[in-house]
Scaffold this motif. Sequence first.
Motif, PDB file in Angstrom:
ATOM      1  N   UNK A  66      -6.360   0.057   3.150  1.00 21.29           N
ATOM      2  CA  UNK A  66      -7.467  -0.154   2.225  1.00 21.29           C
ATOM      3  C   UNK A  66      -7.723  -1.616   1.923  1.00 21.29           C
ATOM      4  N   UNK A  67      -6.947  -2.501   2.562  1.00 21.95           N
ATOM      5  CA  UNK A  67      -7.178  -3.935   2.384  1.00 21.95           C
ATOM      6  C   UNK A  67      -6.993  -4.658   3.702  1.00 21.95           C
ATOM      7  N   UNK A  68      -7.572  -5.806   3.780  1.00 19.33           N
ATOM      8  CA  UNK A  68      -7.409  -6.661   4.940  1.00 19.33           C
ATOM      9  C   UNK A  68      -5.913  -6.974   5.133  1.00 19.33           C
ATOM     10  N   UNK A  69      -5.443  -6.814   6.352  1.00 23.00           N
ATOM     11  CA  UNK A  69      -4.005  -6.963   6.585  1.00 23.00           C
ATOM     12  C   UNK A  69      -3.704  -8.052   7.607  1.00 23.00           C
ATOM     13  N   UNK A  70      -4.660  -8.913   7.854  1.00 22.40           N
ATOM     14  CA  UNK A  70      -4.496  -9.936   8.888  1.00 22.40           C
ATOM     15  C   UNK A  70      -3.270 -10.818   8.672  1.00 22.40           C
ATOM     16  N   UNK A  71      -3.059 -11.239   7.434  1.00 25.46           N
ATOM     17  CA  UNK A  71      -1.932 -12.148   7.214  1.00 25.46           C
ATOM     18  C   UNK A  71      -0.600 -11.425   7.436  1.00 25.46           C
ATOM     19  N   UNK A  72      -0.550 -10.149   7.079  1.00 22.75           N
ATOM     20  CA  UNK A  72       0.680  -9.386   7.335  1.00 22.75           C
ATOM     21  C   UNK A  72       0.916  -9.244   8.833  1.00 22.75           C
ATOM     22  N   UNK A  73      -0.148  -8.960   9.562  1.00 25.45           N
ATOM     23  CA  UNK A  73      -0.022  -8.803  11.014  1.00 25.45           C
ATOM     24  C   UNK A  73       0.487 -10.114  11.629  1.00 25.45           C
ATOM     25  N   UNK A  74      -0.077 -11.219  11.173  1.00 27.35           N
ATOM     26  CA  UNK A  74       0.343 -12.524  11.684  1.00 27.35           C
ATOM     27  C   UNK A  74       1.818 -12.771  11.410  1.00 27.35           C
TER      28      UNK A  74
END
Lengths: 249, 191, 191
Positions: free
Chosen positions: C116-124
């Motif tokens: 439900x939220x942008x997860x780009x930084x977690x993926x990085x």
Amino acid sequence: MDNSTAELYKIKIQNFEGPLDLLFHLIEKSKFNIYDIPINDVTDQYMEYLYVMNELNLDIASEFIVMAATLLHIKSKMLLPDKKNVDEEEADPREELVTRLIQYKRFKEYSGVLRQKEIEWAKVFYKFPELIEKKKIYDDIDITVNELVNIYSGIVEGNLNKINKKTQIKNPVIQHEKVSLKLKMKEIIQNLADKMFIAFSDMFSKKKSTKKEIVTGFIAVLELARQKKITVKQKKQFSDILIYNKKVK
Amino acid sequence: MLEIKEIEALIEGLLFASGDVLSLDKIAEIVDLDTKTTKLILSNMIDNLQKSKRGTLIREINEGYQLCTRHEHYEYIERLFESRQKQGLSQAAFETLAIIAYNQPITRAKIEQIRGVNSDSSVTRLLERNLITYSGRLDTPGRPMLYATTDEFLRCFGFKNIKDLPFIEMSIQAEGEEQSEEEYENIKFDV
Amino acid sequence: MLEIKEIEALIEGLLFASGDVLSLDKIAEIVDLDTKTTKLILSNMIDNLQKSKRGTLIREINEGYQLCTRHEHYEYIERLFESRQKQGLSQAAFETLAIIAYNQPITRAKIEQIRGVNSDSSVTRLLERNLITYSGRLDTPGRPMLYATTDEFLRCFGFKNIKDLPFIEMSIQAEGEEQSEEEYENIKFDV
């Protein structure tokens, strides 16, 4: 701020991972049945939360706004059932949201499991691989004797053609730059292998080194420093540059 | 206080994780025993491992201990550290090889002259692959190194010796006139 | 052909020298046995080491094996090393990791949809820690990248392979009284 906003203020401290996280919190806090969410109450609470966020000048992620719109949409649908489908069994407008909430909850739980597992397995140690130089094994070369002979004949013929018929002088071979940046960098690393540091001036013999070589050497030092493979020190302007092995503290 | 078997296991774990030599003092400190007792336990472990059919041994090195593999496994373990080189040789390398084969022993400068381009990387590749080797130095200023083919080269092409190399019907002198008489004698394009 | 005890010792030596995960194929190749037999021997070794009072264990990681120390020695062995500063993962990263682990391969868009939220930084962050990796592209318009967990993930979290991920029988605490028996039965969280 009245009491309820003050309470909400406390909630925001908890730092929700997203709108689903917040919604789940609201549902659990009020002990609502997730399969029959009182959408009015939840929407009100949710909006109140956003309102407080806004009052406190906190950045509200766009996902929270999207969820607010979703909640309001569901609310309106529940208030005004579609007249056409009144006889048929109508899909609950909340259904999709519930599915998402449950899915989210599941992964939140799984993340807890992973957290536990990580703690448990951080207690195990491994050994570093033995530092044994890799022995290279080569496949046989894929060329026949004939091919080798042809290659050589080709070169010889080519050279014959290059000989100027009149003067019998072969066109001069172009002199190539013998010092490559890559080689120089390799050389510096090799020189540093068993030393704490080397001086830049020691890298070149004064008689033999060409200007080009020294410039290439300097660029090599800069490049290695940039790659953090060496550290470079200079006591004062125009003094000798000392190049330190990175491994040595 | 741990049982003796527990202590032995713990010491093995310590030696394993350390990977390096671990001093007797350090071991004793961690297992919380005096050094004399610890040393006794370690001596016992060394004997037992030696006698056992196990993959590792403990070596005593200067008041310290280290885990290591067994001599008899050397040939197998060595294979872990082999890396198969998929990369073949380039056209440039083959050219260089052909020139060396037909003109050995030969200097780098001469190879470069014949090919018309710098051939250092090709020479390096061929040395790495053990197809050519150093074979002394030329007795001229600078004493440049000479290169010749190896037994591995003969094996690769199925030659008994270098005289097996096919004769090329071509008698040329591809070099310019700057070439001194003396140097000319060193250039043999036909074998 | 070696005796079974010899082979076990040899495998232990190989795992010790390698330090890293050693693939079943490589082990089988070196000990010169078929993979099925080798796997059987290794399974047996794993069991025996687990039961024994020994310092090391063998872990199975994605068709490979690695030696490691025992959990129960952690506090002792830890003292060999200056505190290993390992930055932990954030709640967001754990959630993202769980979603990837249980749905791999998966696109960023899908992760974002579930969380439900942008997860780009977690993926990085997870890519940086080498816990996840790219694993191709989805064959849909835009051909989005797919993510999957790595062997490092298996190692860090103590799994043999992806199938080893625990399944949780979860019952959502729907504490409202309206909950009917029937509804409870419908809650199944199959992965």
